[in-house]
Design an enzyme around this catalytic site. Structure first.
Site, PDB file in Angstrom:
ATOM      1  N   TYR A 156       0.926  -1.273  -0.103  1.00 41.95           N
ATOM      2  CA  TYR A 156      -0.032   0.130   0.047  1.00 41.95           C
ATOM      3  C   TYR A 156       0.768   1.168   0.048  1.00 41.95           C
ATOM      4  O   TYR A 156       0.415   2.072  -0.732  1.00 41.95           O
ATOM      5  CB  TYR A 156      -0.890   0.027   1.249  1.00 41.95           C
ATOM      6  CG  TYR A 156      -1.925   0.936   1.263  1.00 41.95           C
ATOM      7  CD1 TYR A 156      -2.969   1.291   0.200  1.00 41.95           C
ATOM      8  CD2 TYR A 156      -1.733   2.149   2.283  1.00 41.95           C
ATOM      9  CE1 TYR A 156      -3.827   2.310   0.465  1.00 41.95           C
ATOM     10  CE2 TYR A 156      -2.562   3.051   2.306  1.00 41.95           C
ATOM     11  CZ  TYR A 156      -3.710   3.336   1.332  1.00 41.95           C
ATOM     12  OH  TYR A 156      -4.584   4.321   1.374  1.00 41.95           O
ATOM     13  N   VAL A 189      -8.452   7.999   8.356  1.00 43.09           N
ATOM     14  CA  VAL A 189      -9.608   8.666   8.147  1.00 43.09           C
ATOM     15  C   VAL A 189     -10.559   7.756   8.740  1.00 43.09           C
ATOM     16  O   VAL A 189     -10.635   6.448   7.779  1.00 43.09           O
ATOM     17  CB  VAL A 189      -9.976   9.242   6.783  1.00 43.09           C
ATOM     18  CG1 VAL A 189     -11.103  10.016   6.804  1.00 43.09           C
ATOM     19  CG2 VAL A 189      -8.573  10.032   6.218  1.00 43.09           C
TER      20      VAL A 189
HETATM   21  N1  LIG Z   1      -9.429   5.826   4.958  1.00 43.47           N
HETATM   22  C1  LIG Z   1      -8.048   6.179   5.314  1.00 43.47           C
HETATM   23  O1  LIG Z   1      -7.703   6.095   6.438  1.00 43.47           O
HETATM   24  C2  LIG Z   1      -7.379   6.622   4.280  1.00 43.47           C
HETATM   25  C3  LIG Z   1      -6.191   7.151   4.328  1.00 43.47           C
HETATM   26  C4  LIG Z   1      -5.307   7.598   3.490  1.00 43.47           C
HETATM   27  C5  LIG Z   1      -5.652   7.514   1.998  1.00 43.47           C
HETATM   28  N2  LIG Z   1      -6.862   7.040   1.760  1.00 43.47           N
HETATM   29  C6  LIG Z   1      -7.361   6.752   0.533  1.00 43.47           C
HETATM   30  O2  LIG Z   1      -8.663   7.487   0.386  1.00 43.47           O
HETATM   31  C7  LIG Z   1      -9.237   6.778  -0.868  1.00 43.47           C
HETATM   32  C8  LIG Z   1     -10.664   6.460  -0.437  1.00 43.47           C
HETATM   33  O3  LIG Z   1     -10.573   5.422   0.895  1.00 43.47           O
HETATM   34  P1  LIG Z   1     -11.893   5.260   1.590  1.00 43.47           P
HETATM   35  O4  LIG Z   1     -11.231   5.207   3.055  1.00 43.47           O
HETATM   36  O5  LIG Z   1     -12.764   6.447   1.340  1.00 43.47           O
HETATM   37  O6  LIG Z   1     -12.119   3.899   1.265  1.00 43.47           O
HETATM   38  P2  LIG Z   1     -13.844   3.178   1.095  1.00 43.47           P
HETATM   39  O7  LIG Z   1     -13.409   1.709   1.102  1.00 43.47           O
HETATM   40  O8  LIG Z   1     -14.628   3.658   2.259  1.00 43.47           O
HETATM   41  O9  LIG Z   1     -14.146   3.803  -0.442  1.00 43.47           O
HETATM   42  C9  LIG Z   1     -13.562   3.427  -1.625  1.00 43.47           C
HETATM   43  C10 LIG Z   1     -14.590   3.540  -2.653  1.00 43.47           C
HETATM   44  O10 LIG Z   1     -13.794   3.267  -3.774  1.00 43.47           O
HETATM   45  C11 LIG Z   1     -14.665   2.268  -4.610  1.00 43.47           C
HETATM   46  N3  LIG Z   1     -13.729   1.252  -5.607  1.00 43.47           N
HETATM   47  C12 LIG Z   1     -12.907   0.398  -5.027  1.00 43.47           C
HETATM   48  N4  LIG Z   1     -12.209  -0.524  -6.183  1.00 43.47           N
HETATM   49  C13 LIG Z   1     -12.715   0.461  -7.183  1.00 43.47           C
HETATM   50  C14 LIG Z   1     -12.549   0.253  -8.485  1.00 43.47           C
HETATM   51  N5  LIG Z   1     -11.692  -0.654  -9.240  1.00 43.47           N
HETATM   52  N6  LIG Z   1     -13.033   1.163  -9.540  1.00 43.47           N
HETATM   53  C15 LIG Z   1     -13.890   2.164  -8.959  1.00 43.47           C
HETATM   54  N7  LIG Z   1     -14.357   2.237  -7.706  1.00 43.47           N
HETATM   55  C16 LIG Z   1     -13.642   1.589  -6.813  1.00 43.47           C
HETATM   56  C17 LIG Z   1     -15.267   1.392  -3.718  1.00 43.47           C
HETATM   57  O11 LIG Z   1     -16.456   0.501  -4.176  1.00 43.47           O
HETATM   58  C18 LIG Z   1     -15.562   2.364  -2.499  1.00 43.47           C
HETATM   59  O12 LIG Z   1     -16.647   2.947  -2.759  1.00 43.47           O
HETATM   60  C19 LIG Z   1      -8.384   5.527  -1.088  1.00 43.47           C
HETATM   61  O13 LIG Z   1      -7.611   5.864  -2.159  1.00 43.47           O
HETATM   62  C20 LIG Z   1      -7.635   5.243   0.058  1.00 43.47           C
HETATM   63  O14 LIG Z   1      -6.239   4.696  -0.384  1.00 43.47           O
HETATM   64  C21 LIG Z   1      -7.658   6.530   2.696  1.00 43.47           C
END
Ligand SMILES: NC(=O)c1ccc[n+]([C@@H]2O[C@H](COP(=O)([O-])OP(=O)(O)OC[C@H]3O[C@@H](n4cnc5c(N)ncnc54)[C@H](O)[C@@H]3O)[C@@H](O)[C@H]2O)c1
Length: 255
Positions: A156, A189
């Site tokens: 990751y 988050v």
């Molecule tokens: N939550 C955290 O702590 C955190 C921290 C840093 C970065 N991020 C990044 O933020 C972004 C969103 O994370 P989140 O926490 O909201 O995750 P989440 O899992 O709640 O939401 C992710 C969304 O992406 C969609 N998705 C997954 N694979 C897909 C694909 N191949 N094509 C289209 N859509 C797809 C899922 O259906 C989901 O609706 C991600 O890139 C994650 O790496 C999250």
């Protein structure tokens, strides 16, 4: 807080991964600032539910960001329906909690494909569309995983590091065309994603408490705090923000 701010009036925005967590919050925030938002997600039902929360104009589009034909069709649709594209948010991403020895090749491929290929394809098709619309903003979702060595996140971290590097490179390639490319590096988050990651540990509640404890400000970051940064980057207020990595992490990387 931000009631009444309308910096994105009429802007045409695509948000990938808009059906959950951070993507949902970005879609809601940008719509509340006057943008027209395409909610793009592999889970169309989830995107539809978010669209139902928005009063303004929206489109729902099912897309797997790993597939070039589908990402091309997504960008093609917004250009066809709304006449152009101003902001692309490459937010969709997946993560697996594991060290390198414990990561399967399938999980490696999935993380790299959704995060890196997905962001690449998002830029490949959106940048020309934004340029042809007179310029605008690309916002990629990196992570503090790109900046510090998080335990149990080997691949990751690699995927998010690639997004950061590609963001800087594309920022240099396209600033002359009026396309600003930036990324956001969230800390931990509070989204459904965190629940999924902690569920993989023997004691999920303890894993969650550990995540909270590594936050200097004592709590997880809220999705709307990432959305506020995204709205800023999408707006004209950020015209001098180019190739930047905007950290929103409660102080983790300042330690
Ligand atoms: N939550 C955290 O702590 C955190 C921290 C840093 C970065 N991020 C990044 O933020 C972004 C969103 O994370 P989140 O926490 O909201 O995750 P989440 O899992 O709640 O939401 C992710 C969304 O992406 C969609 N998705 C997954 N694979 C897909 C694909 N191949 N094509 C289209 N859509 C797809 C899922 O259906 C989901 O609706 C991600 O890139 C994650 O790496 C999250």
């Amino acid at each position: 807080m931000t009631q009444g701010m309308r910096r994105l009036e009429g802007k045409r925005v695509v948000v990938t991964g808009a059906g959950s967590g951070i993507g949902r919050a970005i879609a809601l925030r940008m719509a509340s600032e006057g943008a027209r938002v395409v909610l793009a997600d592999v889970d169309e039902g989830a995107a539809r539910k978010v669209a139902a929360e928005i009063e303004g104009e929206t489109l729902v589009h099912q897309v797997d960001v790993r597939r070039a034909d589908e990402v091309e069709a997504l960008v093609g649709r917004v250009v066809e329906e709304w006449g152009g594209l101003d902001v692309m948010v490459n937010n969709a991403g997946v993560g697996v909690a594991a060290t390198a020895p414990d990561t399967t090749e399938e999980d490696y491929d999935r993380m790299m494909d959704v995060c890196v290929r997905g962001t690449f394809l998002g830029m490949k098709y959106a940048i020309p569309a934004i340029r042809d619309s007179g310029g605008g903003s690309v916002i990629n979702m990196s992570s503090i995983a790109a900046l510090v060595g998080l335990t149990d996140r080997a691949v990751y971290c690699a995927a998010k590091g690639a997004i950061l590097s590609m963001t800087r490179a594309c920022a240099m390639d396209h600033i002359g065309e009026g396309v600003r490319v930036n990324c956001i590096a969230p800390g931990t988050v509070d989204t459904p994603w965190v629940a999924r990651i902690t569920a993989g540990y023997d004691d999920p509640e303890e894993a969650r408490a550990r995540m909270r404890a590594r936050q200097p400000h004592g709590r997880l970051v809220r999705p709307d705090e990432i959305a506020a940064m995204a709205a800023y980057l999408a707006s004209e207020e950020a015209e001098s923000v180019v190739g930047a990595c905007m950290v929103v992490d409660g102080g983790v990387t300042a330690r």
